[in-house]
Scaffold this motif. Sequence first.
Motif, PDB file in Angstrom:
ATOM      1  N   ILE A  97      21.788  64.547  40.656  1.00 17.84           N
ATOM      2  CA  ILE A  97      22.492  65.888  40.061  1.00 17.84           C
ATOM      3  C   ILE A  97      22.799  64.786  38.658  1.00 17.84           C
ATOM      4  N   LYS A  98      24.061  64.347  38.891  1.00 13.94           N
ATOM      5  CA  LYS A  98      24.594  63.338  37.604  1.00 13.94           C
ATOM      6  C   LYS A  98      24.204  62.460  37.119  1.00 13.94           C
ATOM      7  N   ALA A  99      22.595  61.970  37.714  1.00 16.72           N
ATOM      8  CA  ALA A  99      21.694  61.081  36.905  1.00 16.72           C
ATOM      9  C   ALA A  99      20.903  61.917  35.920  1.00 16.72           C
ATOM     10  N   VAL A 100      20.578  63.213  36.450  1.00 10.30           N
ATOM     11  CA  VAL A 100      19.825  63.930  35.566  1.00 10.30           C
ATOM     12  C   VAL A 100      20.725  64.609  34.447  1.00 10.30           C
ATOM     13  N   ASP A 101      22.197  64.486  34.257  1.00 12.55           N
ATOM     14  CA  ASP A 101      22.901  64.456  32.884  1.00 12.55           C
ATOM     15  C   ASP A 101      23.019  63.533  32.320  1.00 12.55           C
ATOM     16  N   GLN A 102      23.111  62.457  32.880  1.00 17.26           N
ATOM     17  CA  GLN A 102      23.232  61.413  32.183  1.00 17.26           C
ATOM     18  C   GLN A 102      21.821  61.530  31.528  1.00 17.26           C
ATOM     19  N   ALA A 103      20.724  61.673  31.383  1.00 19.93           N
ATOM     20  CA  ALA A 103      19.643  61.270  30.834  1.00 19.93           C
ATOM     21  C   ALA A 103      19.772  62.248  29.739  1.00 19.93           C
ATOM     22  N   ILE A 104      19.845  63.872  29.971  1.00 24.24           N
ATOM     23  CA  ILE A 104      20.419  64.374  29.172  1.00 24.24           C
ATOM     24  C   ILE A 104      21.070  63.634  27.539  1.00 24.24           C
ATOM     25  N   VAL A 105      22.537  63.454  28.604  1.00 21.75           N
ATOM     26  CA  VAL A 105      23.067  62.946  27.200  1.00 21.75           C
ATOM     27  C   VAL A 105      22.604  61.593  26.552  1.00 21.75           C
ATOM     28  N   LYS A 106      21.846  60.643  27.176  1.00 22.57           N
ATOM     29  CA  LYS A 106      21.245  59.449  26.478  1.00 22.57           C
ATOM     30  C   LYS A 106      20.154  60.277  26.321  1.00 22.57           C
ATOM     31  N   GLN A 107      19.961  61.373  26.261  1.00 17.20           N
ATOM     32  CA  GLN A 107      18.355  61.449  25.271  1.00 17.20           C
ATOM     33  C   GLN A 107      17.744  60.961  25.403  1.00 17.20           C
ATOM     34  N   ASP A 111      14.918  57.941  31.624  1.00 21.24           N
ATOM     35  CA  ASP A 111      15.850  57.442  32.155  1.00 21.24           C
ATOM     36  C   ASP A 111      16.200  56.640  33.736  1.00 21.24           C
ATOM     37  N   LYS A 112      16.523  55.826  33.946  1.00 20.28           N
ATOM     38  CA  LYS A 112      15.551  55.026  35.266  1.00 20.28           C
ATOM     39  C   LYS A 112      16.591  55.467  36.109  1.00 20.28           C
ATOM     40  N   ALA A 113      18.050  56.009  35.749  1.00 23.22           N
ATOM     41  CA  ALA A 113      19.081  56.159  36.632  1.00 23.22           C
ATOM     42  C   ALA A 113      18.460  57.426  37.597  1.00 23.22           C
ATOM     43  N   TYR A 114      18.486  58.808  37.178  1.00 28.72           N
ATOM     44  CA  TYR A 114      17.482  59.676  37.810  1.00 28.72           C
ATOM     45  C   TYR A 114      16.640  58.994  38.170  1.00 28.72           C
ATOM     46  N   THR A 126      10.951  67.101  36.676  1.00 27.08           N
ATOM     47  CA  THR A 126      12.323  66.777  35.923  1.00 27.08           C
ATOM     48  C   THR A 126      12.125  66.111  34.309  1.00 27.08           C
ATOM     49  N   GLU A 127      11.226  65.110  34.310  1.00 27.94           N
ATOM     50  CA  GLU A 127      10.651  64.407  33.120  1.00 27.94           C
ATOM     51  C   GLU A 127      11.054  65.510  32.031  1.00 27.94           C
ATOM     52  N   GLN A 128       9.774  66.276  32.171  1.00 27.02           N
ATOM     53  CA  GLN A 128       9.629  68.046  31.328  1.00 27.02           C
ATOM     54  C   GLN A 128      10.897  68.150  31.449  1.00 27.02           C
ATOM     55  N   PHE A 129      11.995  68.908  32.018  1.00 23.36           N
ATOM     56  CA  PHE A 129      13.138  69.603  32.057  1.00 23.36           C
ATOM     57  C   PHE A 129      13.753  68.734  31.383  1.00 23.36           C
ATOM     58  N   ILE A 130      14.258  67.023  31.256  1.00 21.24           N
ATOM     59  CA  ILE A 130      15.245  66.780  30.507  1.00 21.24           C
ATOM     60  C   ILE A 130      14.921  66.442  28.337  1.00 21.24           C
TER      61      ILE A 130
END
Length: 221
Positions: A97-107, A111-114, A126-130
């Motif tokens: 959950i946190k990894a997806v939010d990090q990708a959103i924050v990093k735009q 992002d490798k974390a999620y 999830t890629e489409q979502f971000i």
Amino acid sequence: MTDLREPTVNRRPTIRTALALTATAALTLSACGSDDGKARGTEVERDSKPASPTASADTSPNRPEIELPSDISYTFDWPKTGDKEKDAVLADGEQSIKAVDQAIVKQDALDKAYLYYYEGEAAAQTEQFIQAYVDAKARVTGKFRYYNPTVQVRDGGMASLVYCEDQSKAFDMYLKDRKVNKTPVTENSYVLYTTQLRKNDEGVWAITKLMSERGHDQCRP
């Protein structure tokens, strides 16, 4: 309500069992709530500092660090079960959950974390979502609460995790002017997620499928 965290039929995963996230979803608050929204249950707030490894994290030296801005915080109201594998599923679910939010924050939709916690169909969705957030030049902010988890671990390294999310104090924020988009708390502020997971070669419980449903009876206060 539809928002960037919402899949075609459900949301960021209106959690997750066979959901189709859409990159074309309208950007309307991820929170669907106001600061007056109240959550139920015991809350132990965790601030958004680099996430400390837990459970199965100890066996994965390549586990990515997750770091989020201080305006995003989480409450995970899902205590340990005492079962090693179930607790590992919960721990990896929290990190995913946190990894997806990090990708959103990093735009960064790649992002490798999620991608460490999602694979196959779930990773593509999830890629489409971000990417929807990236395209809208927006990110999440506020307080997220997760509760009512149900974990099942099956033979063959497969598992499922069903849980609720309270978005009444979480919102979308546009990056250009840092304007936070807030709406009143409604039944749609509460989301049910269903996920399917697989224990990969690194011992991480990776999400393979996900689905979500807003306003589900199981999650409403």
